[in-house]
Scaffold this active site. Structure first.
Site, PDB file in Angstrom:
ATOM      1  N   PHE A  13       0.824  -1.202   0.000  1.00 22.40           N
ATOM      2  CA  PHE A  13       0.000   0.000   0.000  1.00 22.40           C
ATOM      3  C   PHE A  13       0.872   1.272   0.000  1.00 22.40           C
ATOM      4  CE2 PHE A  13      -1.720   2.609   3.716  1.00 22.40           C
ATOM      5  CZ  PHE A  13      -2.352   3.557   2.923  1.00 22.40           C
ATOM      6  N   ASP A  58      12.438 -11.704  -2.338  1.00 19.77           N
ATOM      7  CA  ASP A  58      12.368 -11.508  -0.894  1.00 19.77           C
ATOM      8  C   ASP A  58      13.636 -10.748  -0.482  1.00 19.77           C
ATOM      9  OD1 ASP A  58      12.554 -11.909   1.891  1.00 19.77           O
ATOM     10  OD2 ASP A  58      11.620 -13.889   1.759  1.00 19.77           O
ATOM     11  N   LEU A  75      10.860  -0.688   2.868  1.00 21.05           N
ATOM     12  CA  LEU A  75       9.496  -0.772   3.415  1.00 21.05           C
ATOM     13  C   LEU A  75       8.995  -2.208   3.513  1.00 21.05           C
ATOM     14  CD1 LEU A  75       9.684   2.274   2.680  1.00 21.05           C
ATOM     15  CD2 LEU A  75       7.351   2.146   1.856  1.00 21.05           C
ATOM     16  N   TYR A 147       6.431  -8.303  15.359  1.00 20.67           N
ATOM     17  CA  TYR A 147       6.539  -7.068  14.573  1.00 20.67           C
ATOM     18  C   TYR A 147       7.290  -5.990  15.359  1.00 20.67           C
ATOM     19  CZ  TYR A 147       4.937  -3.171  11.607  1.00 20.67           C
ATOM     20  OH  TYR A 147       4.865  -2.077  10.775  1.00 20.67           O
ATOM     21  N   THR A 177      -1.782   4.785   8.971  1.00 24.63           N
ATOM     22  CA  THR A 177      -1.918   5.455   7.675  1.00 24.63           C
ATOM     23  C   THR A 177      -3.056   4.794   6.898  1.00 24.63           C
ATOM     24  OG1 THR A 177       0.452   5.832   7.703  1.00 24.63           O
ATOM     25  CG2 THR A 177      -0.607   6.046   5.570  1.00 24.63           C
ATOM     26  N   ARG A 188      -7.158  -4.201   9.199  1.00 17.32           N
ATOM     27  CA  ARG A 188      -6.998  -2.929   9.898  1.00 17.32           C
ATOM     28  C   ARG A 188      -8.340  -2.232  10.036  1.00 17.32           C
ATOM     29  NH1 ARG A 188      -2.039  -2.018   6.515  1.00 17.32           N
ATOM     30  NH2 ARG A 188      -0.273  -1.943   7.934  1.00 17.32           N
TER      31      ARG A 188
HETATM   32  N1  UDP Z   1     -10.153  -2.230  15.584  1.00 16.10           N
HETATM   33  C1  UDP Z   1     -11.518  -2.304  15.800  1.00 16.10           C
HETATM   34  N2  UDP Z   1     -12.280  -2.992  14.896  1.00 16.10           N
HETATM   35  C2  UDP Z   1     -11.752  -3.600  13.799  1.00 16.10           C
HETATM   36  C3  UDP Z   1     -10.348  -3.517  13.570  1.00 16.10           C
HETATM   37  C4  UDP Z   1      -9.581  -2.841  14.505  1.00 16.10           C
HETATM   38  O1  UDP Z   1     -12.052  -1.761  16.783  1.00 16.10           O
HETATM   39  O2  UDP Z   1     -12.523  -4.194  13.025  1.00 16.10           O
HETATM   40  C5  UDP Z   1      -9.331  -1.466  16.552  1.00 16.10           C
HETATM   41  C6  UDP Z   1      -8.104  -2.212  17.067  1.00 16.10           C
HETATM   42  O3  UDP Z   1      -8.463  -2.979  18.210  1.00 16.10           O
HETATM   43  C7  UDP Z   1      -7.185  -1.063  17.401  1.00 16.10           C
HETATM   44  C8  UDP Z   1      -7.512   0.008  16.375  1.00 16.10           C
HETATM   45  O4  UDP Z   1      -8.811  -0.344  15.867  1.00 16.10           O
HETATM   46  O5  UDP Z   1      -7.461  -0.541  18.686  1.00 16.10           O
HETATM   47  C9  UDP Z   1      -6.532   0.096  15.222  1.00 16.10           C
HETATM   48  O6  UDP Z   1      -6.349  -1.197  14.730  1.00 16.10           O
HETATM   49  P1  UDP Z   1      -5.482  -1.512  13.434  1.00 16.10           P
HETATM   50  O7  UDP Z   1      -5.463  -3.003  13.281  1.00 16.10           O
HETATM   51  O8  UDP Z   1      -5.967  -0.715  12.283  1.00 16.10           O
HETATM   52  O9  UDP Z   1      -4.023  -0.969  13.736  1.00 16.10           O
HETATM   53  P2  UDP Z   1      -3.077  -0.897  15.032  1.00 16.10           P
HETATM   54  O10 UDP Z   1      -2.959   0.549  15.287  1.00 16.10           O
HETATM   55  O11 UDP Z   1      -3.708  -1.617  16.179  1.00 16.10           O
HETATM   56  O12 UDP Z   1      -1.815  -1.533  14.577  1.00 16.10           O
END
Ligand code: UDP
Length: 311
Positions: A13, A58, A75, A147, A177, A188
């Site tokens: 992305f 890779d 990245l 990670y 982002t 996400r």
């Molecule tokens: N989250 C949520 N519902 C979803 C996906 C994620 O409430 O369907 C919440 C997750 O628990 C976190 C925040 O949204 O608190 C951001 O999650 P993401 O996976 O986008 O990225 P992170 O910042 O956690 O790496």
């Protein structure tokens, strides 16, 4: 001097948008990706440009790159929580052996090296907002550790090359982002909420939705990476948007911007999910003269438009 730039994670992305920006600025770009989480469709626009070439590989097993290279943006790594939790060993390899290989390439070519680091290195932060001087609060054996710790090790590796080999290196700590080309199923929060809202399905807020994040639109993010590699600042710099929102606010905003009838439902909060996250970007403002230009509602509208045509 050569005007050829290497971007690893080019089919991802952020990587694909970055390649587009560099081509626009007149550089030749060599994109590298193994498609472990990136996708071929992200390369379509780039491959139409004669100054773009692609190596399917890779970063842990990279063959020879013949071209003179002036800059390397590294990245390549799984980056969404569900991706890296399904690919923990690949994530640890990318952040260790992969970064080392790319640093060796930068050393051989005498190229400036930028490592994509992350706000995850702060873990579940006890300092708020997070400044670069904060050492973080990371669970070294938790579900996110493959990670977080890989990225922390990568920062240590970059600084070791910087100090030992006097190399030109940069570290970008990238905060959340969003934008076109995010995978609808990468787990996400923004892709989840937008695809749920557009399909009229329940919007899944984890926990009570009181946890916060700060979302940067991708055009601002890549402008920050570009400013950083072209600066002379070798310590970590936060790149993100400091507008902080709760996840429940985000769900409500996406529901209203999509005119959706979806209900908001609450699911268990994943383990080690950071409670508050917001970058302090004073350093980026001072050293890079950079700050985000796209406000959060405008950015969300653009991302929603893209998902409307692509999911
Ligand atoms: N989250 C949520 N519902 C979803 C996906 C994620 O409430 O369907 C919440 C997750 O628990 C976190 C925040 O949204 O608190 C951001 O999650 P993401 O996976 O986008 O990225 P992170 O910042 O956690 O790496």
């Amino acid at each position: 001097m050569s005007n050829t730039i290497v971007v690893t994670g080019a089919a991802g992305f952020i990587g694909s948008h970055l390649c587009g920006l560099l081509l626009e600025k007149g550089s030749s770009v060599i994109g590298i990706d193994n498609f472990i989480t990136g996708s071929k469709s992200n390369l379509e626009e780039l491959e139409a440009n004669k100054n773009f070439s692609f190596v399917g590989a890779d970063i842990c097993n990279l063959g020879k790159i013949d071209a003179d290279v002036s800059q390397i943006y590294n990245l390549a790594s799984p980056a969404s929580p569900i991706d890296y939790q399904q690919l923990p060993l690949e994530t640890l390899d990318a952040g260790s052996a992969g970064v080392k290989n790319m640093l060796e390439l930068a050393r051989e070519k005498n190229a400036v090296f930028l490592q994509a680091s992350t706000s995850e290195i702060y873990g579940d932060p006890l300092e708020h907002p997070q400044r670069e001087s904060y050492f973080g609060n990371v669970n070294p054996i938790g579900e996110r550790s493959c990670y977080n710790e890989a990225k922390r090790f990568a920062e240590a590796l970059v600084m070791a090359y910087n100090r030992k080999h006097k190399m030109q290196t940069r570290i970008a700590r990238i905060f959340n982002t969003h934008g076109p080309r995010m995978r609808a199923n990468d787990g996400r929060v923004i892709p989840n909420f937008i695809t749920q809202a557009l399909a009229g399905k329940p919007i899944t807020v984890y926990g009570k939705g009181e946890q916060t994040r700060s979302f940067c639109y991708v055009s601002d993010l890549i402008a920050g990476l570009y400013a950083l590699i072209n600066s002379s600042y070798s310590f970590p710099v936060n790149i993100g948007n400091p507008t902080e929102v709760t996840i429940l606010q985000l769900a409500e905003k996406i529901k209203s911007l999509t005119d959706s009838n979806s209900e908001i439902v609450f699911k268990p909060l994943p383990k080690d999910d950071p409670i508050r996250r917001k970058p302090d970007i004073s350093l980026a403002r001072k050293e890079l003269r950079w700050e985000p230009k796209v406000d959060w509602e405008e950015g969300l509208k653009k991302t929603i438009e893209w998902f409307k045509g692509n999911c």
